[in-house]
Structure formats: C-alpha cells, structure tokens
Design a protein around this motif. Structure first.
Motif, PDB file in Angstrom:
ATOM      1  N   LEU A 281       1.385   3.400   9.133  1.00 37.92           N
ATOM      2  CA  LEU A 281       1.863   3.772   8.009  1.00 37.92           C
ATOM      3  C   LEU A 281       3.525   4.365   8.185  1.00 37.92           C
ATOM      4  O   LEU A 281       3.707   4.854   9.427  1.00 37.92           O
TER       5      LEU A 281
ATOM      6  N   TYR B 125      -4.760   6.985  -3.030  1.00 40.65           N
ATOM      7  CA  TYR B 125      -3.877   5.834  -2.677  1.00 40.65           C
ATOM      8  C   TYR B 125      -3.739   4.862  -3.687  1.00 40.65           C
ATOM      9  O   TYR B 125      -4.577   4.615  -4.633  1.00 40.65           O
TER      10      TYR B 125
ATOM     11  N   TYR C  38       1.091   9.837  15.898  1.00 44.71           N
ATOM     12  CA  TYR C  38       2.423  10.190  15.239  1.00 44.71           C
ATOM     13  C   TYR C  38       2.715  11.362  15.832  1.00 44.71           C
ATOM     14  O   TYR C  38       2.087  12.251  16.512  1.00 44.71           O
TER      15      TYR C  38
ATOM     16  N   LYS D  20      -9.174   7.076  -5.310  1.00 44.69           N
ATOM     17  CA  LYS D  20      -9.318   8.362  -4.681  1.00 44.69           C
ATOM     18  C   LYS D  20      -9.332   8.495  -3.253  1.00 44.69           C
ATOM     19  O   LYS D  20     -10.005   7.688  -2.543  1.00 44.69           O
TER      20      LYS D  20
ATOM     21  N   LEU E 199      -3.419  15.932   8.177  1.00 51.77           N
ATOM     22  CA  LEU E 199      -3.166  15.365   6.986  1.00 51.77           C
ATOM     23  C   LEU E 199      -4.277  14.874   6.019  1.00 51.77           C
ATOM     24  O   LEU E 199      -5.149  14.229   6.920  1.00 51.77           O
TER      25      LEU E 199
ATOM     26  N   PHE F 272       6.249   7.285   6.740  1.00 50.66           N
ATOM     27  CA  PHE F 272       6.233   8.359   6.154  1.00 50.66           C
ATOM     28  C   PHE F 272       7.560   8.554   5.344  1.00 50.66           C
ATOM     29  O   PHE F 272       8.558   8.539   6.167  1.00 50.66           O
ATOM     30  N   GLY F 273       7.369   9.368   4.268  1.00 48.45           N
ATOM     31  CA  GLY F 273       8.691  10.051   3.776  1.00 48.45           C
ATOM     32  C   GLY F 273       8.855  11.218   4.468  1.00 48.45           C
ATOM     33  O   GLY F 273       8.171  11.809   5.296  1.00 48.45           O
TER      34      GLY F 273
ATOM     35  N   TYR G 273      -0.500  12.140   0.849  1.00 43.39           N
ATOM     36  CA  TYR G 273      -1.339  13.184   1.611  1.00 43.39           C
ATOM     37  C   TYR G 273      -0.555  14.445   1.546  1.00 43.39           C
ATOM     38  O   TYR G 273       0.382  14.509   1.201  1.00 43.39           O
TER      39      TYR G 273
ATOM     40  N   PHE H 197      -6.608  11.661   9.877  1.00 42.86           N
ATOM     41  CA  PHE H 197      -5.847  12.357  10.873  1.00 42.86           C
ATOM     42  C   PHE H 197      -6.621  13.740  11.662  1.00 42.86           C
ATOM     43  O   PHE H 197      -7.272  14.039  10.723  1.00 42.86           O
TER      44      PHE H 197
ATOM     45  N   TYR I  65       0.928  -1.227  -0.016  1.00 43.58           N
ATOM     46  CA  TYR I  65      -0.177   0.055   0.096  1.00 43.58           C
ATOM     47  C   TYR I  65       0.748   1.220  -0.138  1.00 43.58           C
ATOM     48  O   TYR I  65       1.793   1.054   0.770  1.00 43.58           O
TER      49      TYR I  65
ATOM     50  N   LEU J 160      -6.054  12.736   2.876  1.00 44.87           N
ATOM     51  CA  LEU J 160      -5.522  11.991   1.746  1.00 44.87           C
ATOM     52  C   LEU J 160      -5.772  12.165   0.409  1.00 44.87           C
ATOM     53  O   LEU J 160      -6.845  12.514   0.183  1.00 44.87           O
TER      54      LEU J 160
ATOM     55  N   SER K 102       2.329   1.278   3.720  1.00 48.16           N
ATOM     56  CA  SER K 102       2.010   0.423   4.752  1.00 48.16           C
ATOM     57  C   SER K 102       1.752  -1.152   4.274  1.00 48.16           C
ATOM     58  O   SER K 102       1.877  -1.268   3.038  1.00 48.16           O
ATOM     59  N   VAL K 103       1.916  -2.089   5.243  1.00 47.25           N
ATOM     60  CA  VAL K 103       1.866  -3.408   4.866  1.00 47.25           C
ATOM     61  C   VAL K 103       0.508  -3.901   4.584  1.00 47.25           C
ATOM     62  O   VAL K 103      -0.349  -3.150   5.200  1.00 47.25           O
ATOM     63  N   LYS K 104       0.531  -4.817   3.742  1.00 39.98           N
ATOM     64  CA  LYS K 104      -0.836  -5.406   3.492  1.00 39.98           C
ATOM     65  C   LYS K 104      -1.601  -6.204   4.726  1.00 39.98           C
ATOM     66  O   LYS K 104      -1.542  -7.362   4.523  1.00 39.98           O
TER      67      LYS K 104
ATOM     68  N   LEU L 103       6.278  12.186   9.434  1.00 34.11           N
ATOM     69  CA  LEU L 103       5.529  11.646  10.642  1.00 34.11           C
ATOM     70  C   LEU L 103       6.285  10.365  11.099  1.00 34.11           C
ATOM     71  O   LEU L 103       6.560   9.327  10.210  1.00 34.11           O
TER      72      LEU L 103
ATOM     73  N   PHE M 241       3.224  14.505   1.559  1.00 34.64           N
ATOM     74  CA  PHE M 241       3.775  13.474   2.251  1.00 34.64           C
ATOM     75  C   PHE M 241       3.459  11.995   1.578  1.00 34.64           C
ATOM     76  O   PHE M 241       2.181  11.796   1.427  1.00 34.64           O
TER      77      PHE M 241
ATOM     78  N   VAL N 271      -3.389   0.318  -3.343  1.00 30.92           N
ATOM     79  CA  VAL N 271      -3.083  -0.770  -2.723  1.00 30.92           C
ATOM     80  C   VAL N 271      -2.507  -1.962  -3.483  1.00 30.92           C
ATOM     81  O   VAL N 271      -2.543  -3.159  -3.146  1.00 30.92           O
TER      82      VAL N 271
ATOM     83  N   TYR O 267       0.442   5.878  -0.269  1.00 27.09           N
ATOM     84  CA  TYR O 267      -0.545   6.771  -0.206  1.00 27.09           C
ATOM     85  C   TYR O 267       0.199   8.114  -0.399  1.00 27.09           C
ATOM     86  O   TYR O 267       1.253   8.306  -0.236  1.00 27.09           O
TER      87      TYR O 267
END
Lengths: 114, 115
Positions: free
Chosen positions: A103, A48, B36, A57, A43, A105-106, A35, B105, A31, A45, A94-96, B44, A90, A50, A33
């Motif tokens: 999550l 995203y 977070y 959307k 944040l 994040f970058g 944001y 969030f 997964y 969304l 996420s793992v499935k 985050l 951002f 899957v 995403y």
C-alpha cells in the motif's frame, strides 16, 4: 507519499456536522482504502474500493460512507460527526496485483470532533 | 480472520546497537507480511515485505525481517540503529483468502534511538 493527496489535512467539527474527505491519486491504481489511526490501535480499515463504482465495508464502517465515482478519487463522508470519530484518517492505494502489492499512503487528515 | 500483535509499545536502543521490533501474526492460510514506518505527522512508508521464498527479507534503510512460520513471527531487525530510525513501526498481514489486498495492522511500536 507522492501520488496520494488527501484534503483537507486538518478539520475541526462540531458534533452532528457533516464533512467529506477527498483522496486523489495520480498512479492509476485500482484499489483504494480509507483507514483510521488511533493511539495504540494501529490502523483500522473503514471502507475500501477495488475499482471505479465499487465500494466495500472494512473493519469499522459504521458512521461513514464512501464513493468512488472516478477511478482516481475516493471520498470518505461523515454524515453526522461524533466525538468517537476524532482520529487521523489515511487514504492508501494499491496495485491490482493479487495479494502481493504493498500500500502507498497519503499524508493523513487530522479530524477533531468537539 | 487475520490479526497482528506487536507486543512492545516502545523499544529503546542506543545508537549503534542492534534493533529488533517484534511481530506475531495469525491467519487462516498463507500470510503475506509487511513492515511500515511512520515518521511524525507523516503517512506510512513501506519498508519491506515477505511473500514467498527466502525467510530473510531485506528492505529499505538497512532494515531486514525474518519470517518464522513455526513461531508465526516476522520480527524487524537492523544491525546498527541510527537516531534517524526513531519512528513508529507497524507490522501488517494479508491473508491470501482476503479479497481486495486488505491489510490488517498491528498496534505499532515506537522506536526511540538515543545518541
């Protein structure tokens, strides 16, 4: 934030210009995403995915497009930038693991549209 | 639809004092709840989560959170705050019925710990 890389980290655009943000992951998570973060709004969304080849959307998708041609990359595009798209973006992965996976994040990409 | 409210924009606390950051949520089914933290110019970082089981959840850096189903709250706590805890904190919720592990969030609470 190891494992999630966003490029570019900063960008200034003029209204009407286009650009693409790249999110790359090396954790093999299903997964991904996008944001956006705006002061006082937390944040939200945008889109995203899957899995490879699939996108959906989120809460605020208008004005953005995405693609997930490869599992490790998730691209966010702005076809015609507007000042309202000035924000910090951002990417997260996420793992499935249904419902319970947190999550990752970058570091974020700061976009200014003049 | 799922939503999260963080009623305080900022929390000020003296170093060594207890820290509490409030969060309330709304979901149609059972909630999965997350906290977070965001340091300046960073992404985050995950602190802790509640999925099921014990209502008191312990996480990173000495933080804990208490799930209260009747009050639909998930407040973040730390017994003794450090100056280095100064950051932006986000509460998030996932509804079991929401596809794709999507998180919603809250608006964030800025914590300022003064020496």
């Amino acid at each position: 934030n190891a494992g999630v890389t966003q490029t570019p980290k900063f960008r200034v655009l003029k209204t009407g210009q286009s650009m693409t943000l790249l999110c790359a992951q090396d954790m093999n998570h299903e997964y991904m995403y996008w944001y956006r973060q705006d002061p006082g709004m937390g944040l939200r969304l945008i889109h995203y995915s899957v899995g490879e080849g699939t996108t959906a959307k989120g809460e605020v998708p208008d004005g953005y497009n995405v693609s997930r041609l490869k599992k490790q990359n998730f691209l966010l595009g702005l076809e015609s930038a507007a000042p309202s798209q000035t924000s910090v973006y951002f990417c997260a992965i996420s793992v499935k693991r249904e419902y319970t996976g947190e999550l990752f994040f970058g570091e974020g990409s700061r976009l200014t549209v003049l | 639809a799922q939503s999260v409210a963080q009623p305080e924009d900022q929390v000020n606390v003296a170093e060594g004092n207890p820290l509490t950051v409030k969060c309330t949520y709304s979901v149609s089914g059972n909630p999965y709840l997350f906290w977070y933290v965001q340091y300046p110019n960073r992404g985050l970082q995950f602190l802790l989560k509640y999925i099921t089981g014990d209502n008191l959840v312990k996480g990173s850096y000495g933080f804990e959170a208490e799930f209260n189903k009747s009050q639909t709250s998930f407040h973040l706590k730390k017994p003794s705050a450090l100056v280095s805890d100064s950051a932006l904190y986000f509460c998030a919720v996932r509804d079991i019925q929401a596809a794709g592990n999507k998180l919603t969030f809250g608006g964030g609470t800025r914590v300022l710990v003064k020496p």
